[in-house]
Design a protein around this motif. Structure first.
Motif, PDB file in Angstrom:
ATOM      1  N   ASP A  64       7.237  -6.042  -3.489  1.00 45.19           N
ATOM      2  CA  ASP A  64       7.565  -5.525  -2.158  1.00 45.19           C
ATOM      3  C   ASP A  64       6.462  -5.951  -1.187  1.00 45.19           C
ATOM      4  O   ASP A  64       5.379  -5.352  -1.151  1.00 45.19           O
ATOM      5  CB  ASP A  64       7.684  -4.002  -2.207  1.00 45.19           C
ATOM      6  N   LEU A  65       6.709  -6.998  -0.394  1.00 44.80           N
ATOM      7  CA  LEU A  65       5.694  -7.523   0.515  1.00 44.80           C
ATOM      8  C   LEU A  65       5.299  -6.501   1.575  1.00 44.80           C
ATOM      9  O   LEU A  65       4.110  -6.349   1.890  1.00 44.80           O
ATOM     10  CB  LEU A  65       6.203  -8.802   1.192  1.00 44.80           C
ATOM     11  N   ALA A  66       6.276  -5.781   2.130  1.00 45.01           N
ATOM     12  CA  ALA A  66       5.976  -4.787   3.164  1.00 45.01           C
ATOM     13  C   ALA A  66       5.034  -3.708   2.636  1.00 45.01           C
ATOM     14  O   ALA A  66       4.092  -3.298   3.312  1.00 45.01           O
ATOM     15  CB  ALA A  66       7.267  -4.156   3.695  1.00 45.01           C
ATOM     16  N   ALA A  67       5.278  -3.249   1.416  1.00 44.91           N
ATOM     17  CA  ALA A  67       4.414  -2.230   0.815  1.00 44.91           C
ATOM     18  C   ALA A  67       3.018  -2.790   0.565  1.00 44.91           C
ATOM     19  O   ALA A  67       2.012  -2.092   0.745  1.00 44.91           O
ATOM     20  CB  ALA A  67       5.026  -1.726  -0.487  1.00 44.91           C
ATOM     21  N   GLU A  68       2.950  -4.036   0.148  1.00 49.39           N
ATOM     22  CA  GLU A  68       1.646  -4.674  -0.079  1.00 49.39           C
ATOM     23  C   GLU A  68       0.854  -4.786   1.222  1.00 49.39           C
ATOM     24  O   GLU A  68      -0.355  -4.553   1.241  1.00 49.39           O
ATOM     25  CB  GLU A  68       1.854  -6.065  -0.691  1.00 49.39           C
ATOM     26  N   LEU A  69       1.527  -5.108   2.317  1.00 47.72           N
ATOM     27  CA  LEU A  69       0.851  -5.217   3.618  1.00 47.72           C
ATOM     28  C   LEU A  69       0.333  -3.853   4.073  1.00 47.72           C
ATOM     29  O   LEU A  69      -0.752  -3.759   4.656  1.00 47.72           O
ATOM     30  CB  LEU A  69       1.802  -5.807   4.657  1.00 47.72           C
ATOM     31  N   ASP A  70       1.098  -2.802   3.807  1.00 52.35           N
ATOM     32  CA  ASP A  70       0.631  -1.447   4.136  1.00 52.35           C
ATOM     33  C   ASP A  70      -0.621  -1.106   3.323  1.00 52.35           C
ATOM     34  O   ASP A  70      -1.572  -0.503   3.843  1.00 52.35           O
ATOM     35  CB  ASP A  70       1.726  -0.421   3.857  1.00 52.35           C
ATOM     36  N   LEU A  71      -0.627  -1.482   2.044  1.00 52.93           N
ATOM     37  CA  LEU A  71      -1.781  -1.237   1.185  1.00 52.93           C
ATOM     38  C   LEU A  71      -3.002  -1.988   1.702  1.00 52.93           C
ATOM     39  O   LEU A  71      -4.105  -1.440   1.752  1.00 52.93           O
ATOM     40  CB  LEU A  71      -1.466  -1.670  -0.247  1.00 52.93           C
TER      41      LEU A  71
END
Length: 254
Positions: free
Chosen positions: A175-182
């Motif tokens: 999940d790229l979006a979740a990784e960016l949030d992290l």
């Protein structure tokens, strides 16, 4: 500052309007809102809005604050002075110090649309080194430097790039979006696989907008990603000092 009547006869009125928008925003250090640009130039608000979004998508403008104000973007900075000798001179001692501190390669990259380009790098002294190469362009999702830049873009720009679905998949990241949030919460990005691993920290310019990323990279046969991530404090310290050296104002304490 509206364009003259000859513009429609001899060129593109849309390009003229875009240049006028860039000019008035570049002359306003605090940035301008959509409404302020429209009032300054006498252009229709919907036209200004469309051109602002296009210029932002191409990295020529960036937005900051609430309500959003548009300021000169990182790609406009690159077009203005590019990877000039002066820039390399400024970056050289920072990259060399990182190589000395970490024993691994160091690099500095900027965003260009949906990609990032390494504008300077220093290889480690090991026989086997791993680093993006100066002048090479890569998708924003293909390495720690690109991920650090992407995670720190204005949310509308970041979300639009991700939603487009054209970025290559990130190894081990479902999940790229979740990784960016992290990455945003943690402060730095990491990447691994294909023989190398990297850690990258965003470099913020005036108005707190991201202008690039500083990275340390290593060959996986010698250094694990966990070991490399331990260098995050050194990388953060170097990233925070770069804007002042480059003539920008850091939004972070020195």
């Amino acid at each position: 500052m509206a364009t003259g009547s000859g513009a429609e006869r001899y060129g593109s009125s849309t390009v003229d309007k875009a240049v006028d928008i860039l000019t008035v925003i570049a002359a306003s250090p605090a940035g301008l809102t959509n409404q302020e640009v429209s009032a300054e130039l006498g252009f229709d608000k919907s036209t200004v809005h469309r051109l602002l979004l296009t210029l932002e998508r191409r990295g020529l403008l960036a937005r900051t604050g609430v309500p959003a104000r548009f300021v000169v973007g990182d790609h406009a900075q690159f077009l203005a002075w590019g990877p000039t000798p002066d820039l390399r001179v400024v970056l050289a001692p920072v990259l060399e110090e990182l190589v000395e501190l970490t024993g691994e390669s160091a690099s500095y990259s900027i965003r260009q649309g949906d990609r990032f380009t390494c504008v300077a790098h220093r290889l480690s002294l090991h026989d086997l080194s791993y680093s993006p190469l100066t002048g090479q362009s890569y998708p924003l999702s293909s390495g720690a430097a690109g991920l650090a830049i992407l995670a720190n873009l204005a949310p509308p720009v970041r979300d639009e790039i991700v939603a487009r679905g054209t970025l290559p998949a990130v190894d081990g990241v479902p999940d790229l979006a979740a990784e960016l949030d992290l990455i945003g919460r943690r402060g730095y990005a990491t990447s691994g696989g294909r023989g190398g691993c990297s850690i990258a920290y965003p470099v913020l310019g005036r108005h707190g907008t991201v202008v690039g990323a500083l990275a340390v990279s290593a060959a996986e046969v010698r250094t694990t990603l966990t070991e490399l991530a331990a260098q995050a404090p050194s990388l953060a310290a170097a990233a925070h000092c770069l804007p002042a050296d480059l003539g920008w104002v850091s939004s972070e304490p020195m």
